[in-house]
Design an enzyme around this catalytic site. Sequence first.
Site, short mmCIF file in Angstrom:
data_model
loop_
_atom_site.label_atom_id
_atom_site.label_comp_id
_atom_site.label_asym_id
_atom_site.label_seq_id
_atom_site.Cartn_x
_atom_site.Cartn_y
_atom_site.Cartn_z
N GLN A 9 0.82 -1.21 0.00
CA GLN A 9 0.00 0.00 0.00
C GLN A 9 0.86 1.26 0.00
OE1 GLN A 9 -3.39 -0.75 2.30
NE2 GLN A 9 -4.18 1.32 2.26
N SER A 94 3.70 -6.65 2.52
CA SER A 94 2.36 -6.57 3.11
C SER A 94 1.32 -7.14 2.13
CB SER A 94 2.05 -5.12 3.52
OG SER A 94 0.86 -5.04 4.27
N LEU A 95 0.39 -6.33 1.62
CA LEU A 95 -0.60 -6.87 0.69
C LEU A 95 0.07 -7.48 -0.53
CD1 LEU A 95 -1.56 -5.32 -2.23
CD2 LEU A 95 -1.83 -3.47 -0.61
N ARG A 119 -9.79 -7.91 3.33
CA ARG A 119 -8.68 -7.52 4.19
C ARG A 119 -8.68 -6.01 4.42
NH1 ARG A 119 -3.06 -6.14 3.37
NH2 ARG A 119 -1.63 -7.14 4.85
N HIS A 203 -0.31 -3.63 10.86
CA HIS A 203 0.78 -4.48 11.35
C HIS A 203 1.15 -4.22 12.81
CE1 HIS A 203 1.23 -6.07 7.35
NE2 HIS A 203 1.33 -4.85 6.87
N GLN A 252 0.38 -12.07 9.54
CA GLN A 252 0.89 -10.85 8.89
C GLN A 252 0.05 -9.61 9.21
OE1 GLN A 252 -0.32 -9.37 5.30
NE2 GLN A 252 1.48 -10.04 4.15
#
Length: 311
Positions: A9, A94-95, A119, A203, A252
């Site tokens: 992101q 991440s994503l 998500r 996170h 995660q």
Amino acid sequence: MRAFIFPGQGSQSVGMGKALAEASPVAREVFQEVDDALGQHLFKLMTEGPADDLTLTENAQPAIMANAIATLRVLEQEGGVRLSEKAVFVAGHSLGEYSALCAAGAMDLATTAKLLKLRGQAMQAAVPVGEGAMAALLGADIEAAQKLADAAAEGEICTVANDNDPGQVVISGHKGAIERAVAMVKDFGIKRGVLLPVSAPFHCPLMQPAADAMKHALADAAVGAPVVPVYANVLAAPISNPMDIRARLVEQVTGRVRWRESVLAMFDAGVSDFVEFGGKVLAPMVKRSAPDANATSVVSMDDIEAVLKGF
């Protein structure tokens, strides 16, 4: 040896994917499939905006993935290459880990898009707006960042969220704690602390409701073995077992993105070339972590043609 990597992101921007879709029917098919899976005109939002709507986590996450996968599919189908023959690992920030899994065939495109939509919604809903924050610490290594986070917490959540490269660490948690940390950076030998324009504290333990939602969603999702191992964010190590993949994706949500360690581990395993798809964020991080590695960002048709020459 080569690794294919996928951004997270922050790499979204209005206009993303437009030129690629105009140039390639393969890219148009990817964007249409994601639109169909989500039941929304995401590609229209990607190309026309408004920026505020695109930046919403539930839109940004599938949009970034769609753009990355479209770029990869053009390379594969129009360039006549197979990921399994050109890369030994995949990884994503991440994503981007979902993009990497989709790229390596562990999830199909529609499943990946739906999971990322969920998500994004779950992460946004986990913490009321204004209660959480994130900050980038510039000129900070992981040890200094951890000491700062511990000192600033004062009973609240303040933790390292992203270990991006040797000079950039991101912290996440309660807004008050993050603001205290930014005010204290000089005391810990850190050059600068910058509050990030994010809508939720990703996170960190405050994301536990989103982790619970993803555990439920991933239990029902079709996840197979990737054609090459994926480096899991929370382990900085490669995994291939579908049960492991599901578990690590849940972890995660609240866990640290160990990107610097992942890059170094891949480099130590023999990866000399890193190719980033759909963004220009990760390649500079790779170079700061592993200066002897080659790192390339692939966004445009010209980029795709240049990379194909190197294959």
